[in-house]
Design a protein around this motif. Structure first.
Motif, mmCIF file in Angstrom:
data_model
loop_
_atom_site.group_PDB
_atom_site.id
_atom_site.type_symbol
_atom_site.label_atom_id
_atom_site.label_comp_id
_atom_site.label_asym_id
_atom_site.label_seq_id
_atom_site.Cartn_x
_atom_site.Cartn_y
_atom_site.Cartn_z
ATOM 1 N N LYS A 413 -3.430 -10.865 -32.115
ATOM 2 C CA LYS A 413 -4.040 -10.872 -30.558
ATOM 3 C C LYS A 413 -3.093 -10.116 -29.839
ATOM 4 N N HIS A 414 -3.640 -9.810 -28.725
ATOM 5 C CA HIS A 414 -3.055 -8.953 -27.701
ATOM 6 C C HIS A 414 -3.233 -9.836 -26.329
ATOM 7 N N GLN A 415 -2.221 -9.750 -25.395
ATOM 8 C CA GLN A 415 -2.377 -10.375 -23.993
ATOM 9 C C GLN A 415 -1.785 -9.320 -22.900
ATOM 10 N N LEU A 416 -2.388 -9.021 -21.968
ATOM 11 C CA LEU A 416 -1.851 -8.391 -20.669
ATOM 12 C C LEU A 416 -0.908 -9.247 -20.095
ATOM 13 N N VAL A 417 0.494 -8.713 -19.882
ATOM 14 C CA VAL A 417 1.477 -9.561 -19.230
ATOM 15 C C VAL A 417 1.849 -8.923 -18.027
ATOM 16 N N VAL A 418 1.772 -7.556 -17.832
ATOM 17 C CA VAL A 418 1.977 -6.981 -16.684
ATOM 18 C C VAL A 418 0.923 -6.174 -16.276
ATOM 19 N N ARG A 419 0.185 -6.221 -15.196
ATOM 20 C CA ARG A 419 -1.056 -5.305 -15.119
ATOM 21 C C ARG A 419 -0.501 -3.753 -14.434
ATOM 22 N N ARG A 420 -1.346 -2.758 -14.805
ATOM 23 C CA ARG A 420 -1.028 -1.347 -14.356
ATOM 24 C C ARG A 420 -1.371 -1.247 -12.933
ATOM 25 N N GLU A 421 -0.083 -0.714 -12.276
ATOM 26 C CA GLU A 421 -0.209 -0.407 -10.872
ATOM 27 C C GLU A 421 -1.678 0.467 -10.680
ATOM 28 N N THR A 422 -1.988 0.233 -9.253
ATOM 29 C CA THR A 422 -3.234 0.983 -8.809
ATOM 30 C C THR A 422 -2.686 2.048 -7.758
ATOM 31 N N TYR A 423 -3.377 2.839 -7.345
ATOM 32 C CA TYR A 423 -3.255 3.499 -6.088
ATOM 33 C C TYR A 423 -2.909 2.668 -5.001
ATOM 34 N N GLU A 424 -3.725 1.764 -4.793
ATOM 35 C CA GLU A 424 -3.608 0.534 -3.714
ATOM 36 C C GLU A 424 -2.182 0.169 -3.702
ATOM 37 N N ASP A 425 -1.821 -0.014 -4.868
ATOM 38 C CA ASP A 425 -0.250 -0.662 -5.073
ATOM 39 C C ASP A 425 0.852 0.128 -4.542
ATOM 40 N N LEU A 426 0.608 1.457 -4.699
ATOM 41 C CA LEU A 426 1.465 2.593 -4.158
ATOM 42 C C LEU A 426 1.658 2.457 -2.597
ATOM 43 N N VAL A 427 0.626 2.269 -2.040
ATOM 44 C CA VAL A 427 0.684 2.391 -0.480
ATOM 45 C C VAL A 427 0.724 0.872 0.031
ATOM 46 N N LYS A 428 0.877 -0.233 -0.350
ATOM 47 C CA LYS A 428 0.763 -1.315 0.258
ATOM 48 C C LYS A 428 1.949 -1.745 1.049
ATOM 49 N N LEU A 429 3.065 -0.963 0.735
ATOM 50 C CA LEU A 429 4.290 -1.197 1.822
ATOM 51 C C LEU A 429 4.260 -0.224 2.752
ATOM 52 N N ASP A 430 3.551 0.666 2.697
ATOM 53 C CA ASP A 430 3.424 1.693 3.722
ATOM 54 C C ASP A 430 2.801 1.284 5.245
ATOM 55 N N ILE A 431 3.543 1.998 6.226
ATOM 56 C CA ILE A 431 2.917 1.501 7.443
ATOM 57 C C ILE A 431 2.529 2.795 8.162
ATOM 58 N N PRO A 432 1.397 2.949 8.755
ATOM 59 C CA PRO A 432 0.711 3.962 9.074
ATOM 60 C C PRO A 432 1.560 4.271 10.602
ATOM 61 N N LEU A 433 1.730 5.427 10.963
ATOM 62 C CA LEU A 433 2.323 5.941 12.065
ATOM 63 C C LEU A 433 1.757 5.382 13.414
ATOM 64 N N GLN A 434 0.510 5.236 13.377
ATOM 65 C CA GLN A 434 -0.199 4.488 14.786
ATOM 66 C C GLN A 434 0.377 3.088 14.967
ATOM 67 N N GLN A 435 0.649 2.544 13.679
ATOM 68 C CA GLN A 435 0.857 1.242 13.979
ATOM 69 C C GLN A 435 2.671 0.876 14.399
ATOM 70 N N ILE A 436 3.185 1.863 13.944
ATOM 71 C CA ILE A 436 4.642 1.876 14.493
ATOM 72 C C ILE A 436 4.676 2.037 15.919
ATOM 73 N N GLU A 437 3.879 3.129 16.280
ATOM 74 C CA GLU A 437 3.559 3.420 17.656
ATOM 75 C C GLU A 437 3.557 2.194 18.627
ATOM 76 N N SER A 438 2.243 1.557 18.229
ATOM 77 C CA SER A 438 1.974 0.483 18.813
ATOM 78 C C SER A 438 2.749 -0.869 18.979
ATOM 79 N N GLU A 439 3.541 -0.840 17.959
ATOM 80 C CA GLU A 439 4.376 -2.040 18.130
ATOM 81 C C GLU A 439 5.603 -1.707 19.044
ATOM 82 N N ASN A 440 6.052 -0.255 18.915
ATOM 83 C CA ASN A 440 7.135 0.141 19.773
ATOM 84 C C ASN A 440 6.661 -0.134 21.105
ATOM 85 N N VAL A 441 5.375 -0.056 21.547
ATOM 86 C CA VAL A 441 4.974 0.233 22.970
ATOM 87 C C VAL A 441 5.356 -1.636 23.497
ATOM 88 N N LYS A 442 4.754 -2.381 22.571
ATOM 89 C CA LYS A 442 4.943 -3.786 22.581
ATOM 90 C C LYS A 442 6.350 -3.854 22.920
#
Length: 442
Positions: A413-442
């Motif tokens: 028998k076989h069982q997946l215990v850690v899923r493969r990372e996706t491209y979406e996973d690779l950018v999930k911690l990234d913050i777009p530049l526009q968001q940084i600028e808007s937060e700095n303005v606030k």
């Protein structure tokens, strides 16, 4: 051709692991894919425990999970009644997520943060292995402010120069780990903790390195620690209830490696402990060990799919695979050696001398130099053996490559215990530049 654990070749000429065809695994889960032979993990763990049982020694076998940490492997360790060695808040969090018995968790590390130590108290773990004087002061502050007890072991350096790579040698005097026995640091650390109202000293811990084949180093380390235990009884009327002799037992990566059975190293330690307790009329301590690589190293096999082939006339043939140093940094980091096979063509002659190259943009991204495979064909399935330790644990997203999936195989028998990372996973911690600028303005 040396196969490991439950590996075999089926009537299709395919490599199987745990009774499962690796070609089927690659088709289902994709590659790169890290496959664990869980029956081999269980066999090794039981062998360690049985060795102590035969010697009449009370013991804890703690899985050194820095070799490979995941919820699923912690769950298997729990089933086997192992203890667990963690070295960070992240590994402790994973153990908590796996509902690992807290009393069997030992927390290591040469630079634990204050918050990590607090977390260990929050979870009421079994033991903290103390590594430096700052940690002692922090443990005092935390335990006294909470009025909560904690067991501690003192990590010491016994002055052992084991025959292994410099990067994985840890027991010599010039080490970032632990208190030196020869210059009095270990005695000073002990006195700072001895008779503390909330911190209970269980004894000493040492770890002399990794991928060690000879038994002499383990014998010497056990002798040195036992001598210090006898000295502490004479000086301070203190008897150590626990002696932790670490791990570092070597495994077979290539034909040049000649390890003993893992239990043989334990038997050498046991002989020293038993003889010295008799010689000095010292109460037999509970012995703890911390196998990591020797439990998961050769239980793991990485499957890759081949892509391009490049012939450099008169020099070599490069066969490129869909992984590399991003999922196994060990060859590039310290020249680690491996063995490979053409997993989908096991019955074909493995007579073509090739170098297996990774896909990272580094000239040093070569998984194996000068190995023999079946004549390379695009789309072949390559299996590299003994990748269960310090591969996924050290994996990165270099070149924005996704980390591989992990599968456990056992009894067909076989069982997946850690899923493969996706491209979406690779950018999930990234913050777009526009968001940084808007937060700095606030």
């Amino acid at each position: 051709m040396h196969l490991y654990g439950t590996q075999s070749v089926n009537n299709l000429g395919h490599l199987t692991i745990g009774g499962v065809d690796t070609v089927d695994l690659a088709n289902i889960y994709g590659t790169p894919l890290l496959v664990y032979d869980i029956a081999l993990f269980r066999e090794r763990a039981k062998a360690f425990k049985e060795t102590f049982k035969k010697a009449g020694i009370t013991a804890q076998v703690a899985y050194a999970s820095k070799a490979f940490s995941s919820i699923a492997i912690y769950e298997v360790a729990k089933q086997l009644d192992l203890s667990l060695d963690v070295v960070s808040g992240g590994e402790l969090y994973t153990a908590v997520a796996a509902d690992f018995p807290r009393e069997r968790i030992h927390f290591h590390g040469n630079n634990k943060s204050y918050s990590e130590l607090q977390y260990a108290f929050d979870e009421k773990i079994g033991c903290i292995v103390v590594d430096n004087f700052l940690e002692i002061e922090w443990l005092k502050q935390i335990s006294e402010s909470r009025k909560e007890k904690m067991n501690v072991l003192l990590r010491v350096t016994p002055g052992v120069h084991a025959s292994t790579h410099d990067y994985i040698t840890t027991g010599q005097e010039d080490s970032k780990f632990g208190f030196d026995l020869k210059n009095g640091q270990a005695d000073d650390a002990f006195l700072k903790l001895y008779n503390h109202p909330f911190l209970t000293v269980l004894g000493m811990h040492c770890h002399i390195g990794s991928q060690i084949f000879e038994t002499d180093a383990f014998r010497f380390a056990a002798e040195v620690l036992m001598e210090k235990m006898v000295e502490w009884r004479e000086k301070f009327k203190f008897v150590c209830p626990v002696l932790n002799l670490g791990g570092g037992f070597g495994i077979r990566y290539t034909a040049e490696d000649k390890p003993l059975q893992p239990a043989a190293y334990v038997e050498e330690m046991e002989n020293v402990v038993l003889s010295m307790t008799r010689k000095h009329n010292y109460p037999l301590p509970e012995v703890w060990i911390e196998p990591g690589r020797s439990l998961v190293g050769d239980a793991g096999t990485t499957l890759y799919t081949t892509g391009s082939t490049k012939l450099v006339p008169g020099l070599r043939t490069y066969v490129a695979v869909d992984g590399g140093m991003s999922d196994n940094i060990r060859p590039a980091l310290y020249g680690a050696k491996y063995t490979a096979v053409s997993a989908n063509r096991m019955m074909d002659p493995h007579s073509d001398k090739v170098t297996i190259a990774g896909k990272c943009c580094e000239s040093g991204d070569k998984l194996i130099e000068d190995t023999y495979l079946a004549e390379p064909v695009e789309g072949d399935l390559i299996a590299i053996f003994c990748t269960g330790a310090y591969t996924y644990a050290m994996a990165s997203n270099y070149n924005r490559l996704a980390k591989p999936a992990i599968v456990f195989c056992e009894d067909g028998k076989h069982q997946l215990v850690v899923r493969r990372e996706t491209y979406e996973d690779l950018v999930k911690l990234d913050i777009p530049l526009q968001q940084i600028e808007s937060e700095n303005v606030k």
